[in-house]
Design an enzyme around this catalytic site. Sequence first.
Site, PDB file in Angstrom:
ATOM      1  N   ARG A  46       4.647  38.866  42.316  1.00 53.24           N
ATOM      2  CA  ARG A  46       5.472  37.830  41.674  1.00 53.24           C
ATOM      3  C   ARG A  46       4.602  37.006  40.724  1.00 53.24           C
ATOM      4  O   ARG A  46       5.026  36.588  39.674  1.00 53.24           O
ATOM      5  CB  ARG A  46       6.130  36.900  42.721  1.00 53.24           C
ATOM      6  CG  ARG A  46       6.752  35.661  42.061  1.00 53.24           C
ATOM      7  CD  ARG A  46       7.723  34.855  42.918  1.00 53.24           C
ATOM      8  NE  ARG A  46       7.452  34.870  44.324  1.00 53.24           N
ATOM      9  CZ  ARG A  46       6.483  34.178  44.925  1.00 53.24           C
ATOM     10  NH1 ARG A  46       5.686  33.382  44.230  1.00 53.24           N
ATOM     11  NH2 ARG A  46       6.305  34.269  46.227  1.00 53.24           N
ATOM     12  N   TYR A  98      26.573  31.220  23.415  1.00 52.02           N
ATOM     13  CA  TYR A  98      26.847  32.233  24.430  1.00 52.02           C
ATOM     14  C   TYR A  98      27.550  31.578  25.642  1.00 52.02           C
ATOM     15  O   TYR A  98      27.069  30.563  26.169  1.00 52.02           O
ATOM     16  CB  TYR A  98      25.522  32.874  24.860  1.00 52.02           C
ATOM     17  CG  TYR A  98      25.674  33.890  25.956  1.00 52.02           C
ATOM     18  CD1 TYR A  98      26.315  35.098  25.727  1.00 52.02           C
ATOM     19  CD2 TYR A  98      25.191  33.634  27.235  1.00 52.02           C
ATOM     20  CE1 TYR A  98      26.466  36.030  26.738  1.00 52.02           C
ATOM     21  CE2 TYR A  98      25.336  34.566  28.252  1.00 52.02           C
ATOM     22  CZ  TYR A  98      25.977  35.758  27.995  1.00 52.02           C
ATOM     23  OH  TYR A  98      26.125  36.675  29.007  1.00 52.02           O
ATOM     24  N   ASP A 170      17.489  29.971  21.134  1.00 48.98           N
ATOM     25  CA  ASP A 170      17.822  31.292  21.680  1.00 48.98           C
ATOM     26  C   ASP A 170      17.814  32.252  20.486  1.00 48.98           C
ATOM     27  O   ASP A 170      18.675  32.181  19.614  1.00 48.98           O
ATOM     28  CB  ASP A 170      19.204  31.224  22.351  1.00 48.98           C
ATOM     29  CG  ASP A 170      19.633  32.562  22.965  1.00 48.98           C
ATOM     30  OD1 ASP A 170      19.173  33.618  22.485  1.00 48.98           O
ATOM     31  OD2 ASP A 170      20.451  32.545  23.903  1.00 48.98           O
ATOM     32  N   LYS A 195      19.271  42.668  25.069  1.00 45.15           N
ATOM     33  CA  LYS A 195      19.920  43.022  23.812  1.00 45.15           C
ATOM     34  C   LYS A 195      18.958  43.782  22.893  1.00 45.15           C
ATOM     35  O   LYS A 195      18.536  44.864  23.244  1.00 45.15           O
ATOM     36  CB  LYS A 195      20.486  41.755  23.168  1.00 45.15           C
ATOM     37  CG  LYS A 195      21.199  40.808  24.168  1.00 45.15           C
ATOM     38  CD  LYS A 195      22.458  41.406  24.776  1.00 45.15           C
ATOM     39  CE  LYS A 195      23.006  40.626  25.968  1.00 45.15           C
ATOM     40  NZ  LYS A 195      23.208  39.194  25.762  1.00 45.15           N
TER      41      LYS A 195
HETATM   42  C1  LIG Z   1      23.449  38.041  26.574  1.00 41.98           C
HETATM   43  C2  LIG Z   1      22.983  36.734  26.096  1.00 41.98           C
HETATM   44  C3  LIG Z   1      22.397  35.813  26.970  1.00 41.98           C
HETATM   45  C4  LIG Z   1      22.286  36.063  28.471  1.00 41.98           C
HETATM   46  O1  LIG Z   1      21.379  37.086  28.746  1.00 41.98           O
HETATM   47  P1  LIG Z   1      21.499  38.066  30.025  1.00 41.98           P
HETATM   48  O2  LIG Z   1      20.357  39.004  29.798  1.00 41.98           O
HETATM   49  O3  LIG Z   1      22.836  38.719  29.953  1.00 41.98           O
HETATM   50  O4  LIG Z   1      21.360  37.232  31.237  1.00 41.98           O
HETATM   51  C5  LIG Z   1      21.932  34.634  26.441  1.00 41.98           C
HETATM   52  N1  LIG Z   1      22.042  34.355  25.133  1.00 41.98           N
HETATM   53  C6  LIG Z   1      22.600  35.213  24.260  1.00 41.98           C
HETATM   54  C7  LIG Z   1      22.690  34.852  22.830  1.00 41.98           C
HETATM   55  C8  LIG Z   1      23.101  36.427  24.709  1.00 41.98           C
HETATM   56  O5  LIG Z   1      23.673  37.262  23.850  1.00 41.98           O
END
Ligand SMILES: *Cc1c(COP(=O)(O)O)cnc(C)c1O
Length: 377
Positions: A46, A98, A170, A195
């Site tokens: 961890r 999101y 983000d 993504k």
């Molecule tokens: C998908 C997404 C998240 C969340 O991420 P996960 O990997 O699904 O937990 C956060 N911000 C954006 C812009 C996203 O597209």
Amino acid sequence: MKFATKAIHVGQEPEKLTGAVTVPLFQTSTYAQHEIGRHTGFEYARTQNPTRFAWEDNLAAMEGGVDAFAFGSGLAAIDALMRLLSSGDHVIMAEDMYGGTFRLAERILRRFGLDFSYVDMRDPANVANAVRPNTRMIYTETPTNPMMTITDITAISAVAKDAGCMMVVDNTFATPYAQRPLELGANIVVHSATKYLGGHSDLVSGIVTTNDEALAEQLGFIQNAAGAVPGPFDCWLLLRSAKTLAVRMDRHSSNAQRIAEFCAQHPRILATHYPGLPGHPQHELAKRQMSVFGGMISIELGSLERAVAVTNKLKLFTLAESLGGVESLVCHPVSMTHGSIPKEQRERLGVTDGLVRLSCGIEDVEDLLADVKQAVE
Ligand SMILES: *Cc1c(COP(=O)(O)O)cnc(C)c1O
């Protein structure tokens, strides 16, 4: 070193023992120690894992951070950076964000005494006006999901600096290939690595980076103390994906540009949201802070019935949540990803029943165009 070279080489040096050119997968929970109090520096996975460290070094180099911290999902990464705050602190967030981030803030973090305001970040004055004495963080996403709104990272970072608070971006939709928020004044960048960073729709992961040593130390402490780390295999896959990030993003972007241009002139598509279109209200800003415009497009089809009909007809665009993979996907935000946002707020933002979001993959663009054409007609 330029971006594509860093993506392939930083953290990805040949392994010392055998010369293996890919980072080994250290699928272990613990490490043998020489004797009590004497060990290799690796004690428990961890806290330390060489595969994860390699991926963290790699992402930090791509974003221009001093260090990075990987998590089991994008939301776990966002949750971890929120733990930099304490009960009583206030956060200003983008209203067009999101849905999962909104749910985390409102349904969980609020119970721990954090307060959130949501503002339209297209105008930095809205952010400045929302600052309170206890504001400690400004949090945005750009381009936003699904309306493809652009936040001026430089301008909002200046507001954050004046207010003495942290600026978080983000960067999931843009990736560090297209946009580097730390160079524009942000202090922290977070990703859903699920993504584009993963890029092949085969893992769920998240990562946070910063260019501030003190924040890095706190984030490292939170990562270990709260423990939402990813497994080493996901880190290994992410290291492999990083090697093609630059070429994938170029192709995602050129495909999306062609598809957005087609959609924008089509009489049966009422609106097309893509920052690469000259008609996008923030196209000039997008050009200043992004090197390419990414693979995400939203189109307004006018009604739920049309959205159902068009998504049923698409053959190459698979109906699924998520985005950023090499294969094209289509999603209906109202019923799939944005259900947790109140209807009234959703509609004000333009997230209507007729809105459909395309994640343009890296297939041949002629095939993708033909698929969109037959579906909308
Ligand atoms: C998908 C997404 C998240 C969340 O991420 P996960 O990997 O699904 O937990 C956060 N911000 C954006 C812009 C996203 O597209």
